[in-house]
Design a protein around this motif. Sequence first.
Motif, PDB file in Angstrom:
ATOM      1  N   TYR A 106       0.749  -0.949   0.182  1.00  0.00           N
ATOM      2  CA  TYR A 106       0.106   0.146   0.114  1.00  0.00           C
ATOM      3  C   TYR A 106       0.871   1.158   0.446  1.00  0.00           C
ATOM      4  CZ  TYR A 106      -3.214   3.219   1.535  1.00  0.00           C
ATOM      5  OH  TYR A 106      -3.762   4.851   1.736  1.00  0.00           O
ATOM      6  N   THR A 107       1.613   1.177   0.982  1.00  0.00           N
ATOM      7  CA  THR A 107       2.429   2.141   1.100  1.00  0.00           C
ATOM      8  C   THR A 107       3.539   2.582  -0.138  1.00  0.00           C
ATOM      9  OG1 THR A 107       2.762   2.199   3.612  1.00  0.00           O
ATOM     10  CG2 THR A 107       4.719   3.249   2.567  1.00  0.00           C
ATOM     11  N   GLU A 108       3.828   2.074  -1.095  1.00  0.00           N
ATOM     12  CA  GLU A 108       4.758   1.795  -2.773  1.00  0.00           C
ATOM     13  C   GLU A 108       3.629   2.594  -2.885  1.00  0.00           C
ATOM     14  OE1 GLU A 108       8.162   1.072  -3.645  1.00  0.00           O
ATOM     15  OE2 GLU A 108       8.367   1.101  -0.990  1.00  0.00           O
ATOM     16  N   LEU A 109       2.799   1.989  -3.603  1.00  0.00           N
ATOM     17  CA  LEU A 109       1.865   2.208  -4.534  1.00  0.00           C
ATOM     18  C   LEU A 109       0.999   4.164  -4.436  1.00  0.00           C
ATOM     19  CD1 LEU A 109      -0.150  -1.220  -4.860  1.00  0.00           C
ATOM     20  CD2 LEU A 109       1.078   0.110  -6.271  1.00  0.00           C
ATOM     21  N   LEU A 110       0.627   3.624  -3.320  1.00  0.00           N
ATOM     22  CA  LEU A 110       0.570   5.664  -2.597  1.00  0.00           C
ATOM     23  C   LEU A 110       1.907   6.297  -2.764  1.00  0.00           C
ATOM     24  CD1 LEU A 110      -1.701   6.687  -1.367  1.00  0.00           C
ATOM     25  CD2 LEU A 110      -1.018   6.688   0.358  1.00  0.00           C
ATOM     26  N   GLY A 111       2.664   6.322  -2.713  1.00  0.00           N
ATOM     27  CA  GLY A 111       3.808   7.174  -3.040  1.00  0.00           C
ATOM     28  C   GLY A 111       4.063   7.047  -4.268  1.00  0.00           C
ATOM     29  N   GLN A 112       4.221   5.979  -5.006  1.00  0.00           N
ATOM     30  CA  GLN A 112       4.010   6.163  -6.752  1.00  0.00           C
ATOM     31  C   GLN A 112       2.955   7.238  -7.041  1.00  0.00           C
ATOM     32  OE1 GLN A 112       4.775   1.727  -8.351  1.00  0.00           O
ATOM     33  NE2 GLN A 112       4.972   3.224 -10.609  1.00  0.00           N
ATOM     34  N   TYR A 113       2.077   6.019  -7.266  1.00  0.00           N
ATOM     35  CA  TYR A 113       0.433   6.901  -7.430  1.00  0.00           C
ATOM     36  C   TYR A 113      -0.488   8.418  -6.895  1.00  0.00           C
ATOM     37  CZ  TYR A 113       1.017   3.081 -10.389  1.00  0.00           C
ATOM     38  OH  TYR A 113       1.766   2.011 -11.058  1.00  0.00           O
TER      39      TYR A 113
END
Length: 135
Positions: A106-113
Motif C-alpha cells: 500500500y505504501t509503495e503504491l501510494l508513494g508512486q501514484y
Amino acid sequence: MIDKDKKFTGQPVLSQLLNLIRSSLINKVNKKYHANRYYKKLPLRVHLVSLLYGVFSYCNGLRELCEGLLACEGRLVHLGFDKAPARSTLSDANTKRSFLVFEMIYTELLGQYHSFISDSRLKRVEHQKFKDHRQ
C-alpha cells in the motif's frame, strides 16, 4: 469529446488495478518479509488478488469471498490464478501472514501514484513521509 486511453478498454476494474501493481513490487515484499515461506498453495499475489476481489465485490466475510471466487473459477485466469483458493487456506493466511506485507504494498503504491489520486484527504499527506518509510 474526451480522449480515452485505449490501454484499459474492455478490462474489468480489478484487472486494471492489478496492472498497476508491478510484479517487482510483489517480489520486493516477498524478499523482505519472506511472505511466501509457509504458503506454498497461496502465494502473496494470489492472496492480494483474492482480498482485492472481496473489496470490489463488497463481500462481507470469508465465506462470501470464497463462494464468489468459486462461482467465477473459470474466469480467474485474467486475475492471475487458475483455481480459487480454499476458505481454510485464506483464513490461515489472513491469520498468519504479517500485515506489514500489505502495508508495504500500500505504501509503495501510494508513494508512486499519490499525485493521481483525487482524494482531498491526501492533500495533507507529504510525499517525503512515504520515501522515509520505504527505506
